[in-house]
Each structure stands twice: as C-alpha cells, then as structure tokens.
Design a protein around this motif. Structure first.
Motif, mmCIF file in Angstrom:
data_model
loop_
_atom_site.group_PDB
_atom_site.id
_atom_site.type_symbol
_atom_site.label_atom_id
_atom_site.label_comp_id
_atom_site.label_asym_id
_atom_site.label_seq_id
_atom_site.Cartn_x
_atom_site.Cartn_y
_atom_site.Cartn_z
ATOM 1 N N HIS A 198 -7.386 0.738 -3.218
ATOM 2 C CA HIS A 198 -6.515 -0.204 -3.922
ATOM 3 C C HIS A 198 -6.670 -1.569 -3.291
ATOM 4 O O HIS A 198 -7.048 -1.682 -2.128
ATOM 5 C CB HIS A 198 -5.062 0.285 -3.790
ATOM 6 C CG HIS A 198 -4.100 -0.466 -4.643
ATOM 7 N ND1 HIS A 198 -4.236 -0.550 -6.006
ATOM 8 C CD2 HIS A 198 -2.993 -1.166 -4.335
ATOM 9 C CE1 HIS A 198 -3.244 -1.270 -6.506
ATOM 10 N NE2 HIS A 198 -2.475 -1.661 -5.502
ATOM 11 N N PRO A 229 0.801 -1.229 0.000
ATOM 12 C CA PRO A 229 0.000 0.000 0.000
ATOM 13 C C PRO A 229 0.837 1.284 0.000
ATOM 14 O O PRO A 229 0.383 2.306 -0.516
ATOM 15 C CB PRO A 229 -0.847 -0.112 1.275
ATOM 16 C CG PRO A 229 -0.243 -1.209 2.091
ATOM 17 C CD PRO A 229 0.529 -2.088 1.170
ATOM 18 N N TYR A 270 1.888 1.844 -3.538
ATOM 19 C CA TYR A 270 0.771 2.331 -4.376
ATOM 20 C C TYR A 270 0.770 3.860 -4.421
ATOM 21 O O TYR A 270 0.689 4.468 -5.495
ATOM 22 C CB TYR A 270 -0.558 1.800 -3.834
ATOM 23 C CG TYR A 270 -1.773 2.287 -4.583
ATOM 24 C CD1 TYR A 270 -2.002 1.894 -5.896
ATOM 25 C CD2 TYR A 270 -2.685 3.146 -3.982
ATOM 26 C CE1 TYR A 270 -3.114 2.347 -6.589
ATOM 27 C CE2 TYR A 270 -3.799 3.603 -4.668
ATOM 28 C CZ TYR A 270 -4.007 3.202 -5.968
ATOM 29 O OH TYR A 270 -5.109 3.653 -6.654
ATOM 30 N N LEU A 271 0.879 4.476 -3.245
ATOM 31 C CA LEU A 271 0.922 5.939 -3.213
ATOM 32 C C LEU A 271 2.187 6.481 -3.867
ATOM 33 O O LEU A 271 2.151 7.465 -4.613
ATOM 34 C CB LEU A 271 0.826 6.459 -1.769
ATOM 35 C CG LEU A 271 0.886 7.989 -1.659
ATOM 36 C CD1 LEU A 271 -0.367 8.547 -0.986
ATOM 37 C CD2 LEU A 271 2.117 8.458 -0.904
ATOM 38 N N SER A 330 -4.669 3.940 0.790
ATOM 39 C CA SER A 330 -4.471 2.868 -0.192
ATOM 40 C C SER A 330 -5.435 1.716 0.062
ATOM 41 O O SER A 330 -5.922 1.084 -0.878
ATOM 42 C CB SER A 330 -3.029 2.356 -0.155
ATOM 43 O OG SER A 330 -2.135 3.366 -0.549
#
Lengths: 139, 139
Positions: free
Chosen positions: B105, A11, A14-15, B101
């Motif tokens: 996601h 995660p 992802y950012l 996230s």
C-alpha cells in the motif's frame, strides 16, 4: 483490485479496512494454516461461518488481492481458492497472533507444538507456513 | 475481565473476537504509536470515530484486559487510558502490520522512517514502541 474510499492513509487502518471483521482472518487462517482451498471446506471450520458471509468475504478478499479464485482442474464445476503473495505475506502476522494468544489465552494441546516453534524458531515457522509445509488439519 | 462464549479455542479466533472490528485496532494504535491517553484525543484521529463507538470499544478493550482506565491525577473529573502488558505485547503485531501495509500500500512520507526501521531494526523498534520512545503525533 477494487479501490474504495479509505478513512485515512494510515498503514494500520489499511489492514483494518481489509480484514477488520469477525471472519476474514479466519478464512485466511484456513488457507494459510490448514491448506483449505474449497468453498465447502471453509464451511466446516469450528467457528461455523454462514454460507452467505463466506461468499461475501471471499469476494472481498479476492478484490483486495489477497486470494485468487480458479477453476478446479479436477472438477470444472468447482472453484479452488489460493493465497496470492500478498496473502502469503501475512504469515508473520499470524505467527505474532499465535504468540500473543499463546501468552494470554488457553492454548489447546494440539497447538502447543506450533506455539513452541513460534517462540524458538520463528523464522523457520514463517517459512514453513508460507511453503505449506506447516499445516494442520484443523485450526 | 469478562469471559464470553468463544466460537472456538483457536488462537487466531481469540484475537479476532477481541479486535475483529473496524475500530479497536485503531484505538490501540493511538495509544501505542501516538501515546494518546484521553477520550477527547481519540476523537481527533483521522478516521473520525464516533463518540458512542469509542465509548463502547473502550469498555470492551478494558474488559478484555488490554487497557486500564484511571482518574487523571491532574483533573479528577477526567479519565486517562493506558495500555496493560497485554496491550503493550501487541507491539510486534503492529510492526508486522506496518511492514505488510508498507509492502502493498502507499506509505505516507511521515511513515517512511518507521517503515525503514521496521525493515532493518525490528527488535529495536518494538522495544521503542513498548517503552513509548517511538511515538508520532498522529498516525
């Protein structure tokens, strides 16, 4: 929304893949904390983004579902940019950045009120940012 | 601590200038969320950082006062890296990234417990991350 190959399913990554550059967070800051919506307004920010970089980042942010682009009802030759829910939901992250920078870096006098509010009324500040009630002319 | 010319005095820009790239936040993630301390361990992370980029980012993070480098007491030819208070104080930011996230996601199964804790016990999670009680083998 474009799906590109990710380096991992982390995660944090992802950012980083979406926003890990020198400009994306500043464009989102301008939309979230100063309420800017027009291409030309992003160009006036203090960090002096180049017009080609701005154009490219706006496309990426739109593809990532963070911002939306629409014709300006007041002038159909122009576009206005707005944050989606996914973009607005970065408000808590921005508040944490303000808190962290406020602890370790010089805070300009015009930011002191927001920093104080972040320290004492974090939840209200996040809400005010989300609804556009807490906005500055320049950040 | 190196002081370079800043593009502006904005607190958001301060973080972007230090950490706005594709790798710095991942190195800090490895230290904060998995407890990695050795150069070779950072190379094994899933995103496969190149050794020259890792070396360069470790220098930047040290110059920014986010991490400290010391001789490994167990092997004086090696170095270990640790987070300073300034680095540890990014814990709330990382938790917000996980939350954001997690909302937008796919979350891998092994991250679900942390996401749940971030949603329901944010303060405890931040504290556990800071003290090193909440660590994963890989993130």
């Amino acid at each position: 929304m474009k799906e590109t190959h990710s380096r991992s399913d982390c995660p944090i990554n992802y950012l980083v893949e979406l926003l890990g550059d020198k400009w994306s967070l500043l464009i989102l800051r301008d939309m979230l904390l100063t309420g800017k919506t027009a291409y030309g307004d992003f160009l006036t920010s203090k960090e002096k983004i180049a017009t080609n970089i701005l154009a490219s980042r706006l496309v990426s942010l739109e593809q990532a579902g963070l911002i939306a682009k629409a014709r300006d009802p007041a002038n159909h030759r122009k576009y206005i940019y707005s944050l989606t829910d996914k973009g607005l939901d970065l408000a808590p992250l921005f508040v944490e950045i303000v808190l962290w920078s406020g602890k370790y870096h010089h805070v300009p006098p015009e930011r002191e009120a927001m920093l104080r509010m972040a320290r004492t009324q974090k939840r209200s500040l996040i809400q005010a940012i989300r609804t556009g009630e807490q906005q500055e002319t320049q950040f």
